[in-house]
Design an enzyme around this catalytic site. Sequence first.
Site, PDB file in Angstrom:
ATOM      1  N   PHE A   1       0.809  -1.219   0.000  1.00 55.62           N
ATOM      2  CA  PHE A   1       0.000   0.000   0.000  1.00 55.62           C
ATOM      3  C   PHE A   1       0.849   1.279   0.000  1.00 55.62           C
ATOM      4  O   PHE A   1       0.310   2.380   0.005  1.00 55.62           O
ATOM      5  CB  PHE A   1      -0.932   0.032   1.217  1.00 55.62           C
TER       6      PHE A   1
ATOM      7  N   ALA B   1       5.499  -7.788  17.092  1.00 52.67           N
ATOM      8  CA  ALA B   1       4.801  -6.663  17.713  1.00 52.67           C
ATOM      9  C   ALA B   1       4.050  -7.111  18.977  1.00 52.67           C
ATOM     10  O   ALA B   1       4.005  -6.389  19.976  1.00 52.67           O
ATOM     11  CB  ALA B   1       3.822  -6.054  16.709  1.00 52.67           C
TER      12      ALA B   1
ATOM     13  N   LYS C   1      13.754 -13.199   4.788  1.00 51.15           N
ATOM     14  CA  LYS C   1      13.271 -14.099   5.843  1.00 51.15           C
ATOM     15  C   LYS C   1      11.800 -14.464   5.632  1.00 51.15           C
ATOM     16  O   LYS C   1      11.364 -15.543   6.026  1.00 51.15           O
ATOM     17  CB  LYS C   1      13.500 -13.479   7.224  1.00 51.15           C
TER      18      LYS C   1
ATOM     19  N   ASN D   1       3.357 -15.200   6.783  1.00 51.13           N
ATOM     20  CA  ASN D   1       4.052 -15.822   5.664  1.00 51.13           C
ATOM     21  C   ASN D   1       4.123 -17.342   5.846  1.00 51.13           C
ATOM     22  O   ASN D   1       3.915 -18.104   4.912  1.00 51.13           O
ATOM     23  CB  ASN D   1       5.458 -15.231   5.526  1.00 51.13           C
TER      24      ASN D   1
END
Lengths: 331, 331
Positions: free
Chosen positions: B87, B143, B194, B259
Amino acid sequence: MNEQNKIAVLGGGSWATAIVKMLSENLETVGWYMRNEQAIEHIKENEHNPNYLRSAELNAEQLDLSSDINTTVANYDVLIFAIPSAFLMKEMEKLSISLNDKIIFSAIKGIVPETGLIIGEHFNQVHNIPLENIGVITGPCHAEEVAMERLSYLTIACQDETKASFVGTSLESWYIKTKISDDIIGTEYAAMLKNIYAIAAGIAHGLGYGDNFQSVLMSNAIREMKRFIKKVHKMKRNINNSAYLGDLLVTGYSIFSRNRQFGNMVGKGYTVKSAQIEMSMIAEGYYATESAFKIKENNGAKTPIIDTVYGILYKNKNPKKEFKKLADNLD
Amino acid sequence: MNEQNKIAVLGGGSWATAIVKMLSENLETVGWYMRNEQAIEHIKENEHNPNYLRSAELNAEQLDLSSDINTTVANYDVLIFAIPSAFLMKEMEKLSISLNDKIIFSAIKGIVPETGLIIGEHFNQVHNIPLENIGVITGPCHAEEVAMERLSYLTIACQDETKASFVGTSLESWYIKTKISDDIIGTEYAAMLKNIYAIAAGIAHGLGYGDNFQSVLMSNAIREMKRFIKKVHKMKRNINNSAYLGDLLVTGYSIFSRNRQFGNMVGKGYTVKSAQIEMSMIAEGYYATESAFKIKENNGAKTPIIDTVYGILYKNKNPKKEFKKLADNLD
């Protein structure tokens, strides 16, 4: 080395059972010594080890089982030792047969408590086995996944490449890949040190540290392992190969690792003694910690993680305070 | 750089929220742009982000919230971008204010799909920001653990050490440690790569590979990452530092990584399209895979893991067969 070299496994635990299973994929007969006679009878009748790795199906016809270590040693040329290091001396005392001309492979991860030596060094120094007749079988490999026939990679280290290849070929199958290495000292120290780092990971978890910290701890651990092994045996090696980094990760991230469990209990506030009693065993990494600490005191390697675990396990230091200090030394 | 340099965060997701929380430990006022006006109202009233990282407690009085990107950019000198890379272009189109003299730190992990550039390169090439005014904030850091105030380590990379230190000091607290680095390109590629390896780990898991294989995959991944980054930007770096290996591990071993989840679904037999629909998002690593594959085609790095993931995601190759081939190339 030729196909006639006969291979036996010594030991009755999970890892011994897994190695017997791997060898059974290739060899007509696998020698197998274990002291527990009842277990031998059970295996002959039921084709699985009643005490360890029960899910591994074995073919009793292929197994030449014995509860007499001398019988097995007499009849086989290549001896794969998978006896916990704490019991190795006691088992070896039963030996009345010479180990001359035998090829010794160690599948033991740790230190012989009585001599403070890694297994290869112990066989070399105590039993006078020449270094070129000594090898190491190392992971990353949980025995449980061998039982499930999940793809696993082993590193077989020996100064004599022919011997490493022979043992490697005997172990590999559609679910086992093997790689040979000439770094017998480095791979064995890695296998020993990773248990200390697994204890550290367990303590951190027990104290409430999370995944972010764990990844930093492991990233520092592999750098510390590199420094330590370089001091002990300097040679060109890539510390990120599976035998070093892979083995560290499979243990450090495993909730099944007994070393990690032991550390976890210590982190949660158990005393070392009570954690050992609760687990009804002493984790390999406990001995490895003292031994590694002594070695680094001699060679001067910078090992903040080993130092911290040593202080907690042997000097009765406070895990919370020690990890707070350690955290300041990590990056 | 001085204490007057004011810092704003751009983005409304988990990682943006975590960074705002970290800055709030140190700064009187934190600028915060997010496009969602309802979320802003909720934060002002309830002192937490209603959509992401709800458990992170914020102090509304410290927050200078705006749903107008131009207001935030105009009022702050140091802009920390934490907008998903997919975005970023769209958000930047809203900008009518110059970015000249602004210091841009990227907390975005990935590739701008439209330009195929990592974020630092994108700001440099598309927005003409000089490299010395561009920095990277990288983990290993979930987070979620910042919200829980669990000890975490960040690496702050910038060619200009003063700027890296300034941002580092603004982020650190009793639960955040920071380290500075001058490897802005390497740390950013590591953060991008990663995610591809996390997809690989997910596919392996979905296909039924176990922990033994996972550790071998990660040990090969860090070696592949080293080769890749060395080709892109050669300099002295220790690939086992937390910003590279730690970041790989925290993602590759996390069952929360989107992922890895995406890879897991693909491994279990979902088509790429249906996995994306099911997750109602496109994992960062999906774009990273195509971009990394193109880069390595140019520079010739040996990247069997990236090649495998690329074949599965973009060439509709069979995950089971491709991983069987990949397994033969790992060691």
